[in-house]
Design a protein around this motif. Structure first.
Motif, PDB file in Angstrom:
ATOM      1  N   HIS A 106       0.853  -1.183   0.000  1.00  0.00           N
ATOM      2  CA  HIS A 106       0.000   0.000   0.000  1.00  0.00           C
ATOM      3  C   HIS A 106       0.890   1.234   0.000  1.00  0.00           C
ATOM      4  CE1 HIS A 106      -3.960  -1.776   1.848  1.00  0.00           C
ATOM      5  NE2 HIS A 106      -3.609  -2.347   0.708  1.00  0.00           N
ATOM      6  N   ALA A 107       0.550   2.219  -0.794  1.00  0.00           N
ATOM      7  CA  ALA A 107       1.252   3.492  -0.789  1.00  0.00           C
ATOM      8  C   ALA A 107       0.234   4.603  -0.979  1.00  0.00           C
ATOM      9  CB  ALA A 107       2.310   3.550  -1.896  1.00  0.00           C
ATOM     10  N   ALA A 108       0.475   5.747  -0.317  1.00  0.00           N
ATOM     11  CA  ALA A 108      -0.467   6.863  -0.411  1.00  0.00           C
ATOM     12  C   ALA A 108       0.256   8.184  -0.191  1.00  0.00           C
ATOM     13  CB  ALA A 108      -1.586   6.706   0.621  1.00  0.00           C
ATOM     14  N   VAL A 109      -0.325   9.225  -0.752  1.00  0.00           N
ATOM     15  CA  VAL A 109       0.123  10.607  -0.550  1.00  0.00           C
ATOM     16  C   VAL A 109      -1.097  11.455  -0.248  1.00  0.00           C
ATOM     17  CG1 VAL A 109       1.018  12.655  -1.707  1.00  0.00           C
ATOM     18  CG2 VAL A 109       2.230  10.496  -1.934  1.00  0.00           C
ATOM     19  N   THR A 110      -0.968  12.344   0.729  1.00  0.00           N
ATOM     20  CA  THR A 110      -2.080  13.205   1.134  1.00  0.00           C
ATOM     21  C   THR A 110      -1.620  14.647   1.218  1.00  0.00           C
ATOM     22  OG1 THR A 110      -2.909  11.392   2.510  1.00  0.00           O
ATOM     23  CG2 THR A 110      -3.871  13.562   2.877  1.00  0.00           C
ATOM     24  N   SER A 111      -2.430  15.551   0.692  1.00  0.00           N
ATOM     25  CA  SER A 111      -2.250  16.988   0.910  1.00  0.00           C
ATOM     26  C   SER A 111      -3.569  17.526   1.458  1.00  0.00           C
ATOM     27  CB  SER A 111      -1.894  17.697  -0.399  1.00  0.00           C
ATOM     28  OG  SER A 111      -3.007  17.707  -1.287  1.00  0.00           O
ATOM     29  N   ALA A 112      -3.651  18.820   1.650  1.00  0.00           N
ATOM     30  CA  ALA A 112      -4.883  19.400   2.172  1.00  0.00           C
ATOM     31  C   ALA A 112      -6.044  19.237   1.205  1.00  0.00           C
ATOM     32  CB  ALA A 112      -4.665  20.883   2.485  1.00  0.00           C
ATOM     33  N   THR A 113      -5.743  19.064  -0.081  1.00  0.00           N
ATOM     34  CA  THR A 113      -6.803  19.016  -1.097  1.00  0.00           C
ATOM     35  C   THR A 113      -6.857  17.713  -1.885  1.00  0.00           C
ATOM     36  OG1 THR A 113      -5.311  20.123  -2.661  1.00  0.00           O
ATOM     37  CG2 THR A 113      -6.812  21.522  -1.385  1.00  0.00           C
ATOM     38  N   HIS A 114      -5.840  16.865  -1.775  1.00  0.00           N
ATOM     39  CA  HIS A 114      -5.793  15.643  -2.563  1.00  0.00           C
ATOM     40  C   HIS A 114      -5.375  14.465  -1.688  1.00  0.00           C
ATOM     41  CE1 HIS A 114      -5.490  18.743  -5.705  1.00  0.00           C
ATOM     42  NE2 HIS A 114      -5.998  17.851  -6.528  1.00  0.00           N
ATOM     43  N   LYS A 161      10.775   4.588  -1.450  1.00  0.00           N
ATOM     44  CA  LYS A 161      10.289   4.981  -2.773  1.00  0.00           C
ATOM     45  C   LYS A 161       8.973   4.296  -3.098  1.00  0.00           C
ATOM     46  CE  LYS A 161      14.934   5.438  -4.814  1.00  0.00           C
ATOM     47  NZ  LYS A 161      15.810   5.010  -5.932  1.00  0.00           N
ATOM     48  N   ALA A 162       8.088   5.043  -3.778  1.00  0.00           N
ATOM     49  CA  ALA A 162       6.872   4.467  -4.351  1.00  0.00           C
ATOM     50  C   ALA A 162       6.365   5.419  -5.417  1.00  0.00           C
ATOM     51  CB  ALA A 162       5.800   4.240  -3.289  1.00  0.00           C
ATOM     52  N   SER A 163       5.598   4.880  -6.358  1.00  0.00           N
ATOM     53  CA  SER A 163       5.005   5.710  -7.401  1.00  0.00           C
ATOM     54  C   SER A 163       3.755   5.063  -7.928  1.00  0.00           C
ATOM     55  CB  SER A 163       6.002   5.946  -8.540  1.00  0.00           C
ATOM     56  OG  SER A 163       6.347   4.717  -9.152  1.00  0.00           O
ATOM     57  N   ALA A 164       2.846   5.885  -8.414  1.00  0.00           N
ATOM     58  CA  ALA A 164       1.606   5.437  -9.037  1.00  0.00           C
ATOM     59  C   ALA A 164       1.223   6.475 -10.080  1.00  0.00           C
ATOM     60  CB  ALA A 164       0.506   5.248  -7.991  1.00  0.00           C
ATOM     61  N   ALA A 165       0.042   6.342 -10.660  1.00  0.00           N
ATOM     62  CA  ALA A 165      -0.337   7.218 -11.771  1.00  0.00           C
ATOM     63  C   ALA A 165      -0.349   8.686 -11.392  1.00  0.00           C
ATOM     64  CB  ALA A 165      -1.706   6.796 -12.303  1.00  0.00           C
ATOM     65  N   GLN A 166      -0.788   9.004 -10.156  1.00  0.00           N
ATOM     66  CA  GLN A 166      -0.976  10.409  -9.776  1.00  0.00           C
ATOM     67  C   GLN A 166      -0.033  10.902  -8.696  1.00  0.00           C
ATOM     68  OE1 GLN A 166      -5.108   9.340  -9.056  1.00  0.00           O
ATOM     69  NE2 GLN A 166      -5.762  10.992 -10.408  1.00  0.00           N
ATOM     70  N   ALA A 168       4.123  10.244  -6.593  1.00  0.00           N
ATOM     71  CA  ALA A 168       5.392   9.545  -6.405  1.00  0.00           C
ATOM     72  C   ALA A 168       6.123  10.200  -5.250  1.00  0.00           C
ATOM     73  CB  ALA A 168       6.249   9.598  -7.668  1.00  0.00           C
ATOM     74  N   TYR A 169       7.003   9.437  -4.599  1.00  0.00           N
ATOM     75  CA  TYR A 169       7.885  10.033  -3.598  1.00  0.00           C
ATOM     76  C   TYR A 169       9.182   9.247  -3.519  1.00  0.00           C
ATOM     77  CZ  TYR A 169       5.428   6.571  -0.616  1.00  0.00           C
ATOM     78  OH  TYR A 169       4.854   5.438  -0.107  1.00  0.00           O
ATOM     79  N   ASP A 170      10.222   9.962  -3.135  1.00  0.00           N
ATOM     80  CA  ASP A 170      11.560   9.388  -2.967  1.00  0.00           C
ATOM     81  C   ASP A 170      12.168  10.102  -1.771  1.00  0.00           C
ATOM     82  OD1 ASP A 170      14.126   8.391  -3.101  1.00  0.00           O
ATOM     83  OD2 ASP A 170      14.413   8.836  -5.231  1.00  0.00           O
ATOM     84  N   LEU A 171      12.229   9.402  -0.623  1.00  0.00           N
ATOM     85  CA  LEU A 171      12.597  10.031   0.637  1.00  0.00           C
ATOM     86  C   LEU A 171      13.811   9.356   1.257  1.00  0.00           C
ATOM     87  CD1 LEU A 171       9.034  10.338   2.239  1.00  0.00           C
ATOM     88  CD2 LEU A 171      10.295  12.114   0.997  1.00  0.00           C
ATOM     89  N   HIS A 172      14.646  10.174   1.882  1.00  0.00           N
ATOM     90  CA  HIS A 172      15.810   9.704   2.630  1.00  0.00           C
ATOM     91  C   HIS A 172      15.461   9.786   4.113  1.00  0.00           C
ATOM     92  CE1 HIS A 172      20.314  10.480   3.761  1.00  0.00           C
ATOM     93  NE2 HIS A 172      19.917   9.258   4.092  1.00  0.00           N
ATOM     94  N   LEU A 173      15.517   8.653   4.822  1.00  0.00           N
ATOM     95  CA  LEU A 173      15.167   8.583   6.235  1.00  0.00           C
ATOM     96  C   LEU A 173      16.412   8.290   7.063  1.00  0.00           C
ATOM     97  CD1 LEU A 173      12.353   8.244   4.886  1.00  0.00           C
ATOM     98  CD2 LEU A 173      11.781   6.628   6.705  1.00  0.00           C
ATOM     99  N   THR A 174      16.612   9.059   8.127  1.00  0.00           N
ATOM    100  CA  THR A 174      17.761   8.854   9.004  1.00  0.00           C
ATOM    101  C   THR A 174      17.321   8.927  10.463  1.00  0.00           C
ATOM    102  OG1 THR A 174      18.302  11.212   8.974  1.00  0.00           O
ATOM    103  CG2 THR A 174      19.420   9.810   7.361  1.00  0.00           C
ATOM    104  N   SER A 175      18.049   8.209  11.311  1.00  0.00           N
ATOM    105  CA  SER A 175      17.832   8.295  12.749  1.00  0.00           C
ATOM    106  C   SER A 175      19.051   7.752  13.479  1.00  0.00           C
ATOM    107  CB  SER A 175      16.599   7.505  13.177  1.00  0.00           C
ATOM    108  OG  SER A 175      16.441   7.583  14.590  1.00  0.00           O
ATOM    109  N   SER A 176      19.405   8.409  14.578  1.00  0.00           N
ATOM    110  CA  SER A 176      20.468   7.920  15.458  1.00  0.00           C
ATOM    111  C   SER A 176      19.900   7.484  16.797  1.00  0.00           C
ATOM    112  CB  SER A 176      21.513   9.025  15.675  1.00  0.00           C
ATOM    113  OG  SER A 176      20.912  10.174  16.274  1.00  0.00           O
ATOM    114  N   ARG A 177      18.577   7.389  16.888  1.00  0.00           N
ATOM    115  CA  ARG A 177      17.918   7.086  18.151  1.00  0.00           C
ATOM    116  C   ARG A 177      17.611   5.594  18.254  1.00  0.00           C
ATOM    117  NH1 ARG A 177      15.809  11.946  19.801  1.00  0.00           N
ATOM    118  NH2 ARG A 177      15.796  11.006  21.887  1.00  0.00           N
ATOM    119  N   PRO A 178      17.353   5.101  19.470  1.00  0.00           N
ATOM    120  CA  PRO A 178      17.096   3.670  19.646  1.00  0.00           C
ATOM    121  C   PRO A 178      15.725   3.253  19.130  1.00  0.00           C
ATOM    122  CG  PRO A 178      16.783   4.840  21.722  1.00  0.00           C
ATOM    123  CD  PRO A 178      17.351   5.838  20.752  1.00  0.00           C
ATOM    124  N   LEU A 179      15.600   1.968  18.780  1.00  0.00           N
ATOM    125  CA  LEU A 179      14.293   1.401  18.485  1.00  0.00           C
ATOM    126  C   LEU A 179      13.462   1.340  19.756  1.00  0.00           C
ATOM    127  CD1 LEU A 179      15.390  -1.598  16.239  1.00  0.00           C
ATOM    128  CD2 LEU A 179      14.338   0.535  15.468  1.00  0.00           C
TER     129      LEU A 179
END
Length: 354
Positions: A106-114, A161-166, A168-179
């Motif tokens: 499952h992948a999704a993107v949300t804005s205030a209008t879409h 990363k994920a993409s669909a017809a309407q 897409a996103y490509d994000l770099h995630l970082t953390s130095s904190r514990p699980l």
């Protein structure tokens, strides 16, 4: 809890059966008997990086990421990425097309209008989808969540990363904190009858990268949250759905809580308070005051999109508001999921069974 992971998982499971089963009593069949699968019991000692990978003896598990993002102009966005592993039968996996595992993305993107959502299916054993612990990698087709080359630890430096017809996103995630181990050292109860999952999180991710909606691309950044859960029967037969929150407080703490609704009108309510250093405190029903205060009519349903949340012992009294009340995941099994905001922070909300 995460939650929705299961909904579509069950749809795929049922569609693969030769004979149609009886309608499930619990939400999405998650309370159906799983005696042939591995059971969740207290006292598990988590092992990393091994537990980042799949757990073949269990019926269902997921890798789940949400992110609350903003662009340079302060516009708010939400991103969700989930990979589900669903075993159609207990026992060791087979090679190739004989593998009895179904994967669902499952992948999704949300804005205030879409709000746009997409899903993908894959059969196990043929390389189209899968997950591995080291180097960490979870994928279905070209949707991917994986450790970047040269990372110090598997969940310290990742690409999503994920993409669909309407979108897409490509994000770099970082953390130095514990699980963070949720519940009782990673044993997360879902009912008073003993249903549970193994559950850990990384609520301290920082995300940055690009996000596109309807052909327009934004540079975005913000906090992100990873949930990892696996189980074989996470609900009881009388539980009809859940409301799940993951919240980033501006003052540095994080909060996870969920309410599992029952057919008798009662709910199982619990959560985890996470301080700035990653230390946790389990919250019980008596510690939490949670109530919907406004609903939105979506697809013939009344969905609570504004909530009052109070935790007196932590001096927390907030009202969460959906960034986009119409964040309806119109997929095989529909549910609501989207970013929320409140005075003093942001987060994500998932609601199923409405």
């Amino acid at each position: 809890m995460k939650r929705k992971a299961l909904l579509c998982a069950v749809l795929v499971l049922l569609s693969a059966c030769d004979a149609p089963p009886a309608p499930p009593e619990s939400f999405a069949g998650l309370g159906s008997d799983a005696a042939d699968f591995a059971q969740v019991v207290p006292g598990k000692v988590f092992s990393f990086p091994e537990d980042h990978g799949p757990h073949a003896g269990f019926r269902i598990e997921w890798w789940y990421v949400t992110a609350n993002l903003k662009d340079a102009q302060g516009n708010a966005f939400g991103v969700q990425w989930t990979l589900f592993r669903n075993a159609l039968k207990a026992g060791p996996s087979q090679a190739g097309w004989q593998d009895s595992t179904i994967w669902l993305g499952h992948a999704a993107v949300t804005s205030a209008t879409h709000h746009y959502a997409a899903e993908r299916y894959a059969r196990g054993g043929v390389g189209q989808a899968g997950a591995q612990a080291a180097p960490f990698d979870a994928w279905i087709d070209d949707w991917r969540f994986s450790t970047r080359p040269g990372a110090v630890s598997p969940l310290a430096d990742l690409q999503l990363k994920a993409s669909a017809a309407q979108f897409a996103y490509d994000l770099h995630l970082t953390s130095s904190r514990p699980l963070v181990l949720q519940g009782e050292n990673g044993y997360s109860r879902k009912s008073d009858q003993g249903q549970a999952s193994y559950y850990y999180s990384q609520p301290f991710f920082s995300a940055e990268g690009s996000l596109s909606i309807d052909g327009k691309t934004y540079q975005v950044s913000g906090p992100a949250w990873l949930d990892r859960e696996w189980s074989s029967q996470p609900l009881s037969a009388s539980q009809t759905g859940w409301d799940w929150f993951s919240l980033h407080l501006d003052r540095g703490e994080q909060l996870m809580l969920f309410r599992v609704r029952q057919t008798d009108g009662r709910s199982y309510l619990t959560g985890t308070w996470i301080d700035r250093e990653g230390h946790t405190q389990t919250l019980h029903n008596a510690d939490i005051q949670l109530a919907p205060v406004r609903t939105t009519a979506i697809d013939g349903r009344s969905i609570p999109t504004r909530w009052s949340l109070k935790i007196p012992g932590k001096q927390l009294d907030i009202t969460t508001e959906a960034v986009n009340p119409n964040a309806w995941m119109n997929l095989s099994i529909p549910y609501w999921e989207g970013p929320v905001r409140f005075e003093g922070g942001v987060g994500y909300l998932e609601m199923t069974g409405y």
